[in-house]
Design an enzyme around this catalytic site. Structure first.
Site, PDB file in Angstrom:
ATOM      1  CG  ASP A 172      37.572  19.731  22.579  1.00 23.68           C
ATOM      2  OD1 ASP A 172      36.794  18.908  22.065  1.00 23.68           O
ATOM      3  OD2 ASP A 172      37.470  20.134  23.749  1.00 23.68           O
ATOM      4  N   PRO A 222      31.543   2.285   2.718  1.00 21.26           N
ATOM      5  CG  PRO A 222      30.531   4.009   3.898  1.00 21.26           C
ATOM      6  CD  PRO A 222      30.732   3.499   2.512  1.00 21.26           C
ATOM      7  N   GLY A 280      25.688  -2.236   4.184  1.00 27.42           N
ATOM      8  CA  GLY A 280      24.803  -3.276   3.671  1.00 27.42           C
ATOM      9  C   GLY A 280      25.326  -4.019   2.461  1.00 27.42           C
ATOM     10  CD  GLU A 300      31.935  19.277  27.749  1.00 27.79           C
ATOM     11  OE1 GLU A 300      31.495  19.517  26.604  1.00 27.79           O
ATOM     12  OE2 GLU A 300      32.991  18.652  27.944  1.00 27.79           O
TER      13      GLU A 300
END
Length: 638
Positions: A495, A196, A200, A418
């Site tokens: 959501d 992905p 690196g 929340e």
């Protein structure tokens, strides 16, 4: 000086030369200022019979006096001038006006637009093809890495030890081929780095360049194909010729998926040109001609779109997966990047590594940089642990928008929304522990509940999927319970999207529906490049069954969230009230609040906390004295 600077200087010199040339021609056609006299003075000299001869050229009069001196003047429209000169015995010579200046100007005016277009075209061609060789379209754009500047070595690469070991072997082969050849081994022709973004891959290539004492050429996959037909194939040939001349050497192709995609997909000349380029690359990598000593290293984050002929052994002998680092890898990466900044000795990289699951090396580097900027903004002498925690929250949850003004009603609705997420996450034991709950707007969200796993997770159990869906639906459920269905908002859109995608993956990808069965149906997005696994392959009845099962899983999570919030409505009120008052609560604070119904004085004086350890399992019966945790329900198999 670079080529662009040299080109600018050349064109500036040409421009100055043209201006000077223009002035030279112009000066020839203008009246010389030497011995110039006025026309009145000239007439006086004529009347005094001191003028011996004159030469008339248009309006310019050049003459010679009796004493041998010369003079010049400019004559206006004076019809009686010739008679006056004759009456005073002046020798008259008349020549036609000078036409050289007009001819030059006419040439410039007629040819200047064409010359300008040609000059601009040559200029841009030189820019496109390296400042020279205006017809060198097919020349390779591969750049030889310079020895100047700081080198990146394998010491600068951390967290991807397996990939580093594989590439170290290639470097050792280039340094000492006899060690492997005495056993009959051959140098790998190609190595493909897969992973992905941000893991690196390019950094590994730079480290190889720093470690190997051989020429290192780098090029991007998009540098091969341009607007001219045949350019890509020509550049591939030139690149390999360049490599043969410098063998043994390494050629690094970044983002090879730009040129190496499946053949036969799509239509059009641009696609044909790309396929021609790919065909030439296949021949050069493993054709009749040997390319001994030329090692190809390529990187991509889209291995699924690469042509099968490109991936076979003999071209890319090794495919190395560079994945996101685990907790030990993240700790090592943080240590590498912390060495580049001034940081406090009290910083514990292990804690930050534990709280950043799924982070790539690039994201960890960005986290350290954000922490450095935060510390510099506050005029600190070194980066502290709190700066790293705050940077982590900023990267994971977005930038706080404290300047955003929210009404009391909106703030209350967000707190209950929340709070619903947090409370259901608290009671679903399969869910990840709560890291932080906040109603401070971050990014595009008005509030957020962040959950972090205790350890790296390499697979996801079914009970966690169901728990995550229940937590996702809890915000909408809390709004309905407190404010009524007619007052619910669009705040749960993300959501619902997350819950639906999770449920769909459970049914179509992971075979977790008894009615659909353990059959892979895939997603419609997979046919973008490969034309495989398209949703159109499903029958209408199967699609309807999948939709029913997806809805059933989401509804089950909705019912579970509603059951939890209804049974523990008093705790929802307490949690929402605390969020309204303090705006941010850590997972440990939520745990203490719901177990003792109050906060310790020390905690209360330190709101809002920057971060808390994400490794605390807060849904435990001993910590919630007045409430028994509820496990996620299994899907109804009827």
């Amino acid at each position: 000086m670079n080529n662009q600077g040299k080109n600018i200087i050349v064109w500036a010199v040409i421009f100055v030369f043209v201006i000077l040339l223009f002035n030279v021609f112009q000066s020839d056609g203008l009246l010389s200022s030497k011995n110039n006299i006025s026309f009145s003075e000239f007439l006086t000299k004529v009347d005094e019979k001191t003028v011996n001869s004159v030469k008339i050229q248009g309006r310019i009069i050049e003459g010679t006096s009796n004493d041998g001196s010369s003079f010049s003047t400019y004559a206006p429209d004076y019809p009686d001038l010739v008679n006056r000169l004759n009456n005073n015995d002046v020798n008259i010579e008349v020549v036609p006006p000078e036409t050289r200046m007009n001819t030059f100007l006419s040439f410039l005016i007629s040819w200047f637009p064409m010359l300008l277009l040609i000059g601009v075209w040559v200029f841009f061609m030189r820019q496109m093809h390296g400042g020279g060789k205006a017809m060198g379209f097919g020349k390779s754009k591969a750049k030889l890495l310079s020895d100047k500047g700081p080198k990146i070595t394998f010491k600068d690469v951390a967290g991807i030890d397996e990939a580093k070991d594989e590439l170290t072997e290639i470097v050792d082969f280039l340094r000492d081929p006899s060690k492997f050849q005495k056993l009959g081994g051959k140098i790998p022709k190609g190595c493909l780095l897969i992973g992905p973004p941000g893991t690196g891959k390019t950094l590994l290539a730079k480290a190889i360049a720093g470690e190997a004492n051989v020429p290192f050429f780098s090029i991007s996959g998009s540098d091969f194909v341009e607007m001219f037909v045949g350019v890509g194939a020509s550049r591939v040939r030139d690149m390999f010729e360049q490599g043969k001349r410098n063998a043994p050497c390494i050629i690094f192709i970044d983002e090879i998926d730009a040129v190496g995609r499946h053949r036969g997909i799509g239509m059009g000349g641009g696609n044909d040109e790309r396929e021609q380029t790919l065909n030439q690359m296949l021949v050069e990598m493993d054709g009749f001609e040997a390319n001994e000593g030329v090692v190809i290293i390529a990187a991509t984050n889209r291995p699924d779109v690469l042509d099968n002929a490109l991936l076979r052994p003999g071209r890319f002998d090794r495919q190395i997966t560079v994945s996101n680092p685990d907790i030990d890898g993240r700790e090592k990466i943080l240590q590498v990047h912390l060495k580049k900044v001034k940081y406090s000795t009290k910083i514990v990289p292990r804690i930050i590594a534990r709280g950043t699951p799924g982070f790539s090396g690039a994201e960890l580097a960005n986290l350290v940089n954000e922490a450095t900027l935060i510390a510099a903004r506050r005029n600190k002498k070194e980066v502290e642990m709190h700066d790293l925690e705050e940077a982590k929250d900023k990267v994971m949850m977005g930038v706080e928008r404290r300047s955003m003004i929210m009404s009391d009603e909106q703030k209350k609705l967000t707190a209950y929304h929340e709070g619903g997420h947090a409370l259901v996450g608290l009671y679903c034991l399969a869910s990840d522990p709560i890291h932080k709950a906040t109603i401070i707007p971050r990014g595009r969200a008005l509030g957020m509940v962040m959950r972090l796993p205790e350890n790296d997770r390499f697979s996801m159990p079914r009970d966690k999927m169901e728990a995550d869906i229940a937590v996702a639906m809890a915000g909408r459920v809390a709004e309905e319970i407190i404010f009524g269905k007619e007052k619910v908002t669009s705040g749960a859109s993300s959501d619902i999207k997350m819950a639906t995608r999770m449920a769909k993956a459970m049914v179509t990808d992971w075979g977790l529906s008894d009615k659909v069965g353990p059959v892979y149906h895939g997603s419609a997005s997979e046919d973008m490049y490969t034309n495989r696994n398209s949703s159109s392959d499903r029958s209408e009845s199967t699609s309807e069954l999948i939709d029913e099962e997806v809805k059933k899983i989401v509804t089950t999570g909705y019912d579970l969230a509603k059951d939890i919030l209804t049974k523990h409505l008093d705790q929802l009120h307490i949690l929402a009230k605390a969020l309204i008052e303090y705006e941010t609560l850590s997972g440990q604070q939520i745990k203490n609040l719901l177990s003792s119904r109050q906060l310790d004085s020390e905690e209360e004086n330190n709101f809002p906390f920057g971060a808390a350890s994400s490794t605390i399992k807060i849904a435990e019966e001993k910590d919630l004295k007045k409430a028994k945790p509820i496990k996620a329900k299994k899907e109804d198999k009827s």
